[in-house]
Motif scaffolding. Structure first.
Motif, short mmCIF file in Angstrom:
data_model
loop_
_atom_site.label_atom_id
_atom_site.label_comp_id
_atom_site.label_asym_id
_atom_site.label_seq_id
_atom_site.Cartn_x
_atom_site.Cartn_y
_atom_site.Cartn_z
N VAL A 187 0.87 -1.17 0.00
CA VAL A 187 0.00 0.00 0.00
C VAL A 187 0.91 1.23 0.00
O VAL A 187 1.72 1.40 0.91
N PRO A 188 0.82 2.08 -1.02
CA PRO A 188 1.76 3.20 -1.12
C PRO A 188 1.55 4.21 0.01
O PRO A 188 0.45 4.37 0.54
N VAL A 214 -0.04 8.19 5.99
CA VAL A 214 0.33 6.81 6.28
C VAL A 214 1.60 6.47 5.50
O VAL A 214 1.68 6.70 4.29
N ALA A 215 2.58 5.92 6.18
CA ALA A 215 3.81 5.48 5.52
C ALA A 215 3.52 4.22 4.70
O ALA A 215 2.58 3.48 5.00
N PRO A 216 4.31 3.96 3.67
CA PRO A 216 4.07 2.74 2.87
C PRO A 216 4.18 1.49 3.74
O PRO A 216 5.02 1.42 4.64
N PHE A 217 3.34 0.50 3.46
CA PHE A 217 3.37 -0.73 4.25
C PHE A 217 2.84 -1.87 3.40
O PHE A 217 2.17 -1.68 2.38
N TRP A 218 3.13 -3.08 3.83
CA TRP A 218 2.63 -4.29 3.20
C TRP A 218 1.52 -4.87 4.08
O TRP A 218 1.62 -4.85 5.30
N ILE A 219 0.47 -5.41 3.44
CA ILE A 219 -0.63 -6.01 4.18
C ILE A 219 -1.00 -7.34 3.53
O ILE A 219 -0.89 -7.50 2.31
N ASP A 220 -1.40 -8.30 4.35
CA ASP A 220 -1.81 -9.60 3.83
C ASP A 220 -2.93 -9.44 2.80
O ASP A 220 -3.88 -8.68 3.01
N GLY A 303 6.89 -12.65 12.32
CA GLY A 303 7.79 -11.57 11.96
C GLY A 303 7.08 -10.36 11.40
O GLY A 303 7.66 -9.58 10.64
N ARG A 304 5.81 -10.20 11.79
CA ARG A 304 5.02 -9.12 11.26
C ARG A 304 4.31 -8.40 12.42
O ARG A 304 4.74 -8.50 13.57
N SER A 441 5.95 -2.97 7.89
CA SER A 441 6.41 -1.72 7.31
C SER A 441 7.31 -2.01 6.12
O SER A 441 8.01 -3.03 6.08
N GLU A 442 7.27 -1.13 5.13
CA GLU A 442 8.13 -1.32 3.98
C GLU A 442 9.58 -1.12 4.40
O GLU A 442 9.93 -0.18 5.12
N ALA A 443 10.43 -2.03 3.96
CA ALA A 443 11.84 -1.94 4.30
C ALA A 443 12.43 -0.67 3.71
O ALA A 443 12.17 -0.31 2.55
N VAL A 444 13.22 0.03 4.51
CA VAL A 444 13.85 1.27 4.06
C VAL A 444 15.17 0.95 3.39
O VAL A 444 15.93 0.16 3.90
#
Length: 444
Positions: A187-188, A214-220, A303-304, A441-444
């Motif tokens: 999610v951007p 909202v910072a970028p993140f990954w969601i199931d 790990g999430r 969270s998206e890896a920086v």
């Protein structure tokens, strides 16, 4: 809260509102009737769990709230049964003590609710939906339809807790092939509009609309399944303190939790009790009847983490092409059967990956329906929140004692479920139809 008078509703608009309100009230009452007529009177008056009211209390409470808000507040009518107001005040009597109250017996409760409804239908026929915030766009009628559906979900929970032969049946969701899509979706980052100021029947805690960064993140892509949760169990998840918050670990130890509620192991197989029947736990369904502590521990083990409420809503409502927030993941149209598993159409979640027509623009599935999804967020007011029409609906619950759930379940009616709808409960609750999905969270 006092609101200014509103502009007069046009005749076509009023007719459309009347039809919507009547349809919503009728659908709710049909469900209430089903839930209270499928068992004998002793099951209606019994308390099947100290966590829940007797079904007969819910039935009369539904009628009493309808009388107070529609007949008295909107219609200006005299009270029909003022002496029972206190009996059915949810704040005056905790659930555990309600069986000891002089409640209306089943036949009288049915008669009272039916008489109230008959008078409400007469009131609705002449309603013009202007003059105050309570009547604008039929809000009070929508509020009462949502209230009844919320109690219908509560009564369905009571049916799940009830011991005895199966009383409810429904067809199973359509089987689907094992979901082949990506496990997670990016999610951007950036701003989006959270909450609403335009949804006419939205409740006070959904308001007002406000920008959130909202910072970028990954969601199931789908909710966590039973198979995935079993892997957590088999890896010693309930025996490993490091996955749990201190409060969660204390709760697990104190109550000897080893699996979701209603699960038991039979040899090498997990079984569950579902509305009076025992069955093998289906691997591809979203996990159900887990508390916030369990959801949080699983996420740590994987790990999430659990998504924040803002992250969940952005995943569900943000259209990255137009930049606007839609009412639902699929757009602004009301839910149809191919969008989501709602309305007690089924008595279980659909397999993970179902309802592609209900996916968000980014491809996240089953954000609406199937299971309520725990978020990491406390239940707090939005900036500019104003209680309406009474502070006990939301305001008294704000704080760190409650965690937010989003998205609805198979037990939620569409009238009480939308992209902005907020549910909340104590982090120990498991009898509710709750599951979850995880994020990172998206890896920086």
């Amino acid at each position: 809260m006092t609101a200014p008078e509103t502009e007069k509703t046009s005749v076509p608009e009023a007719e459309a509102l009347r039809e919507r309100a009547l349809a919503s009230l009728t659908t709710a009452r049909a469900r209430t009737t089903l839930l209270t007529s499928c068992v004998e009177d002793p099951d209606l008056t019994a308390q099947h769990s100290p966590l829940m009211s007797p079904l007969v209390w819910d039935l009369a409470h539904i009628g009493n709230q309808e009388e107070q808000w529609l007949l008295r507040a909107v219609g200006g009518r005299e009270a029909m049964r003022p002496e029972i107001d206190g009996l059915y005040d949810a704040f005056e009597h905790p659930r555990a003590e309600r069986p000891s109250l002089p409640l209306l017996p089943p036949a009288e409760a049915r008669g009272y609710a039916a008489e109230v409804r008959g008078r409400v239908v007469d009131l609705l026929t002449a309603a013009d939906f202007h003059g105050s915030r309570l009547t604008e766009a039929g809000f009070a009628f929508g509020m009462i339809a949502q209230h009844e559906q919320q109690h219908d979900e509560t009564m369905l929970i009571t049916h799940q807790l009830r011991r005895g032969p199966q009383a409810l049946t429904a067809p199973d969701p359509e089987p689907v092939p094992l979901f082949p899509g990506p496990a997670e979706v990016l999610v951007p980052g950036g701003p989006f509009t959270m909450g609403t100021s335009t949804e006419p029947w939205a409740l006070d805690n959904e308001r007002p609309a406000h920008p959130v960064q909202v910072a970028p993140f990954w969601i199931d892509t789908t909710p966590v399944t039973n198979a995935a949760y079993q892997a957590f169990i088999e890896d010693g998840g309930y025996d490993t303190e490091r996955w749990w918050t201190p409060e969660g670990w204390a709760h697990v130890r104190q109550h000897s939790l080893t699996a979701p509620l209603f699960w038991r192991r039979d040899g090498g197989q997990w079984l569950r009790r579902r509305f009076g029947a025992t069955e093998a736990v289906p691997a591809d369904e979203p996990v159900l009847h887990v508390c916030w502590y369990e959801a949080d521990a699983y996420a740590r083990w994987a790990g999430r983490r659990l998504p924040t409420e803002a992250e969940w809503e952005k995943a569900a409502r943000h259209d990255p092409v137009s930049g606007r927030s839609t009412r639902y993941p699929w757009g602004d149209a009301d839910p149809e059967p191919d969008h989501a598993n709602l309305g007690q159409r089924h008595l279980r979640p659909a397999p993970a990956g179902s309802y592609p027509a209900g996916a968000s623009p980014l491809g996240v599935r089953q954000l609406i329906g199937d299971v309520w999804e725990w978020t990491s967020s406390d239940f707090l007011p939005y900036p500019g929140f104003r209680a309406f029409p009474y502070k006990e609906y939301s305001e008294v619950f704000f704080g760190s004692s409650y965690k937010v759930l989003r998205g609805g379940s198979f037990a939620v009616d569409p009238v009480a479920c939308r992209g902005t709808f907020r549910n909340w409960d104590h982090p120990i609750r498991r009898q509710i139809f709750s599951g979850f999905r995880t994020a990172r969270s998206e890896a920086v």
